[in-house]
Design an enzyme around this catalytic site. Structure first.
Site, PDB file in Angstrom:
ATOM      1  N   ASP A  51      17.857  54.315  35.522  1.00 45.83           N
ATOM      2  CA  ASP A  51      18.052  52.875  35.417  1.00 45.83           C
ATOM      3  C   ASP A  51      17.822  52.467  33.958  1.00 45.83           C
ATOM      4  OD1 ASP A  51      18.422  50.181  36.049  1.00 45.83           O
ATOM      5  OD2 ASP A  51      17.319  50.348  37.929  1.00 45.83           O
ATOM      6  N   GLU A 256      16.117  40.561  39.015  1.00 43.80           N
ATOM      7  CA  GLU A 256      14.960  41.360  38.615  1.00 43.80           C
ATOM      8  C   GLU A 256      13.698  40.501  38.503  1.00 43.80           C
ATOM      9  OE1 GLU A 256      16.367  43.553  35.207  1.00 43.80           O
ATOM     10  OE2 GLU A 256      17.981  44.468  36.348  1.00 43.80           O
TER      11      GLU A 256
END
Length: 375
Positions: A51, A256
């Site tokens: 990621d 997020e």
């Protein structure tokens, strides 16, 4: 696990590791999960990508020991690394680690072999560029119908009527006059949430689609007067003779950590909308647009009906297909709905499991064959 096994069987060839930890080990540093389970036991032949800046976060604070982050992640089984900024440092450090045998050449060969295998299988060497003739497929009618069906099937009915045997839903398409209110009633960007067109999503007409207000106007009879007031005050509904009100409230888009918050209350004046719309004679349906359960106590008893619509995306008509009774509710809660944030974390099987709605909760309108609906 089953959906992942199924995806691999269908040929998914790239997998991204998660930022999260498992049993105290960062996923990006877990040789057991990435190599022994995924690659060896499950036979995954594609490649694993990191990621965004995730290898940096193997250490705390992030980037505290970049050389260790590289060796731990590559040796754990990461094949391709997402390095947004300091890629030259990454290349230099990785080369040094290979030269000093901290990372073996066979591990590098394995990663390269996996990446090349995926590129060969997908025909990238023969056709490196996208086929632009397929651009017309993006957002076509068939795709929108499928998206609309997904909305219909994902809605969860949490309340229908204040009294047993007196449901509000399905709503009457032939009502003379109805009120639509709330921050999310006429906001396509809010329906879609984050990761839509831009990273954090946006407000308003960020893409092509149908807002819930537009869908309501299309669903009701031509003679129905639809009154839209985003933030009605306490006196707005008095004496107006609304057959019912639909309040569409929820969260703004987030991604997020920008979505992290400790109170999980309904923002953007949503509580005021409930109070001003649901306490004035006209029955009210509240539709919540959110990426997660939010605190709805002590307001639930004021609502005549309550629907969790999650983030439905561009096709608002998937909501009206159901609330007006063309289709019934099919969705089940994919997670426990808490009463108060001090109950979190809360999971099925907890000793003091006391949810507002339990995991898997579902209701339907019990549409009978006499009522117009599609199979």
């Amino acid at each position: 696990m089953l959906p992942y096994v199924d995806a691999l069987a269908k040929g998914v060839s790239t997998i991204m590791a998660s930022y999260s930890s498992w049993n105290g080990v960062k996923m990006h540093a877990s040789h057991y999960l990435l190599t022994r389970i995924l690659k060896d036991r499950m036979g995954f032949k594609g490649f694993i990508i990191s990621d965004w800046e995730a290898i940096d976060r193997i250490t705390s604070p992030p980037g505290a020991n970049y050389s260790y982050s590289i060796s731990a992640s590559i040796n754990a089984g990461i094949d391709m690394v997402m390095v947004p900024f300091k890629f030259q440092t990454y290349i230099d450090e990785l080369t040094a680690l290979v030269n000093s045998s901290v990372i073996s050449m066979s591990r590098i060969d394995d990663a390269v072999r996996r990446i090349l295998r995926v590129k060969f299988v997908t025909g990238l060497f023969e056709h490196p560029k996208t086929d632009r003739s397929l651009l017309g497929m993006v957002g076509n009618l068939g795709h929108r119908e499928l998206a609309r069906e997904a909305v219909r099937k994902s809605l969860v009915l949490l309340k229908n009527g204040k009294m047993p045997g007196k449901p509000l839903l399905p709503l009457d398409k032939n009502a003379p006059k109805i009120l639509v209110a709330g921050s999310h009633a006429d906001n396509l960007g809010y329906q879609c949430g984050g990761w839509t067109i831009s990273w954090e999503g946006g407000s308003g007409a960020t893409t092509v689609g149908t807002t819930i207000l537009d869908a309501i106007k299309q669903a009701v009879s031509p003679s129905t007067e639809v009154v839209y007031e985003q933030n009605p005050d306490a006196n707005f509904t008095k004496g107006k003779g609304f057959s019912y009100a639909i309040a569409v409230i929820g969260e703004p888009p987030y991604v997020e950590s920008t979505g992290d918050n400790t109170n999980l209350t309904i923002p953007l004046g949503g509580i005021d909308v409930i109070n001003n719309v649901c306490n004035n004679g006209s029955p009210c349906l509240v539709i919540l647009i959110s990426g997660r359960p939010l605190v709805v106590e002590p307001y639930l008893n004021r609502m005549d009906a309550f629907v969790a619509a999650w983030l439905p995306g561009s096709e608002g008509r998937g909501i009206t297909d159901v609330i007006f009774g063309d289709y019934d509710f099919q969705g089940h809660l994919p997670r426990t709905w808490f009463k108060r944030v001090d109950q979190l974390p809360m999971n099925v099987g907890d000793k003091d499991y006391d949810p507002l709605f339990p995991f898997g909760f579902s209701m339907s309108m019990n549409l009978q064959s006499g009522h117009h609906h599609h199979q």
